[in-house]
Each structure stands twice: as C-alpha cells, then as structure tokens.
Design an enzyme around this catalytic site. Structure first.
Site, short mmCIF file in Angstrom:
data_model
loop_
_atom_site.label_atom_id
_atom_site.label_comp_id
_atom_site.label_asym_id
_atom_site.label_seq_id
_atom_site.Cartn_x
_atom_site.Cartn_y
_atom_site.Cartn_z
N GLU A 160 -3.42 4.05 2.18
CA GLU A 160 -3.69 4.10 3.62
C GLU A 160 -3.72 5.56 4.05
O GLU A 160 -2.73 6.28 3.92
CB GLU A 160 -2.59 3.36 4.39
CG GLU A 160 -2.66 3.53 5.89
CD GLU A 160 -1.39 3.04 6.59
OE1 GLU A 160 -1.03 3.66 7.60
OE2 GLU A 160 -0.79 2.06 6.13
N ASN A 173 -3.77 11.23 12.66
CA ASN A 173 -3.31 11.32 14.05
C ASN A 173 -4.28 12.21 14.82
O ASN A 173 -4.47 13.37 14.48
CB ASN A 173 -1.89 11.88 14.10
CG ASN A 173 -0.90 10.93 13.49
OD1 ASN A 173 -0.86 9.75 13.84
ND2 ASN A 173 -0.11 11.42 12.55
N HIS A 220 3.48 11.18 -6.18
CA HIS A 220 2.05 11.21 -6.44
C HIS A 220 1.48 9.80 -6.47
O HIS A 220 2.21 8.83 -6.59
CB HIS A 220 1.75 11.92 -7.78
CG HIS A 220 2.31 11.22 -8.98
ND1 HIS A 220 3.52 11.55 -9.52
CD2 HIS A 220 1.83 10.20 -9.74
CE1 HIS A 220 3.77 10.77 -10.56
NE2 HIS A 220 2.75 9.95 -10.71
N GLU A 238 -2.28 11.72 -9.94
CA GLU A 238 -2.25 11.72 -11.40
C GLU A 238 -3.38 10.84 -11.92
O GLU A 238 -3.56 9.72 -11.45
CB GLU A 238 -0.91 11.17 -11.89
CG GLU A 238 -0.78 11.11 -13.40
CD GLU A 238 0.54 10.51 -13.84
OE1 GLU A 238 0.95 10.81 -14.97
OE2 GLU A 238 1.15 9.74 -13.07
N HIS A 278 0.84 -1.19 0.00
CA HIS A 278 0.00 0.00 0.00
C HIS A 278 0.88 1.24 0.00
O HIS A 278 2.07 1.17 0.20
CB HIS A 278 -0.95 0.02 1.21
CG HIS A 278 -0.24 0.12 2.52
ND1 HIS A 278 0.12 -0.99 3.25
CD2 HIS A 278 0.18 1.19 3.24
CE1 HIS A 278 0.74 -0.61 4.36
NE2 HIS A 278 0.78 0.71 4.37
N ARG A 324 -0.39 10.86 5.19
CA ARG A 324 -0.95 11.45 6.41
C ARG A 324 -2.00 12.47 6.02
O ARG A 324 -1.80 13.22 5.07
CB ARG A 324 0.16 12.10 7.23
CG ARG A 324 1.08 11.11 7.88
CD ARG A 324 2.18 11.80 8.68
NE ARG A 324 3.06 10.81 9.25
CZ ARG A 324 4.10 10.27 8.60
NH1 ARG A 324 4.36 10.64 7.36
NH2 ARG A 324 4.85 9.37 9.18
#
Length: 142
Positions: free
Chosen positions: A56, A60, A76, A119, A7, A11
C-alpha cells in the site's frame, strides 16, 4: 488465533515516481482509495496473480517533511524473480541504482524513491556468478 497477511504500507513523497518504480518491479495497481476529507490517496499494488499480497502506497496530499528519510525502522520488501541478472539490468536501464548487486546470483537490493529497501531474490537455486555483477561493488546501503 488464525492470522492472515493483508498488506505492507509505505509512505511515499511523490506518488507518481513511486508507482513508476513499483511498476518497473512488475507490480500493477489493483485498487486505489482517495480520501478528500482525510487528504490522502492509497494505491495498492501487487504482482500479477498475487493480488492478496499488495504493498500500500500512502500519499499525504499536504506532504510529509520526514520523507524520504533514511531511518531504518522499516526493514524491506522482498520479491522473488525468475532471473536476478535480467531483473537488475532492466532496473538499471531504467535509472534504478542497484545498491547491493547480485554477486552471488541470488540476492540484490534496490531502494524506491522514498528509500524503501527492496530485496530481490532469485527463484529456485542461485544462478552461477556472472559479470558484471560478480565484481560490482555496493552503492550506498540497503
């Protein structure tokens, strides 16, 4: 030594906004992990039928003052689409800025709410140049 793609992690500052953005691209939530002890939430999203290739989203709970930054340390994400023009129009209609329009009928760039560059590539051959895309300028950068 064999290697298998798992994956890509990015963040995010606002999990709800980021999930909504990736849903506009056509990704669906395939799983979620909430860590009370670690004070974070992980949401894995992937195109339908491609659950082996998720992104993913890491949120936080206590915030991340560095987000969204415009640093270019992350390149990207790239996704193939069946019709680059229809996809870009749908995203624009839903408030997404097309940073690099598909002037060539092949490639466009957009950014997530967390400045992740995405993209979009036309599946197969490029579509013939068409307006308004052919004469549309860039907005910002990607």
């Amino acid at each position: 030594m064999p290697l298998k793609y798992l994956h890509t992690m990015v963040r995010v500052k606002d999990l709800e906004k980021s999930q909504a953005f990736y849903e506009l691209l056509g990704l669906k939530k395939i799983r979620e992990h909430v860590s009370e002890q670690g004070r974070f939430t992980l949401v894995f999203m992937a195109p339908p039928g491609q659950e082996e290739a998720p992104v993913e989203l890491t949120y936080n709970w206590d915030g991340d003052e560095g987000l969204p930054s415009d640093s270019r340390h992350f390149g990207h994400l790239a996704y193939g689409v069946d019709n680059i023009y229809d996809t870009c129009q749908f995203l624009m209609d839903n408030g997404v800025t097309i940073n690099r329009p598909p002037r060539d009928g092949r490639m466009a760039f957009v950014r997530s709410p967390d400045n992740v560059s995405v993209e979009l590539l036309q599946n197969g051959e490029a579509l013939p140049p068409a307006e308004p895309w052919a004469s549309m300028g860039n907005t910002g950068h990607w």
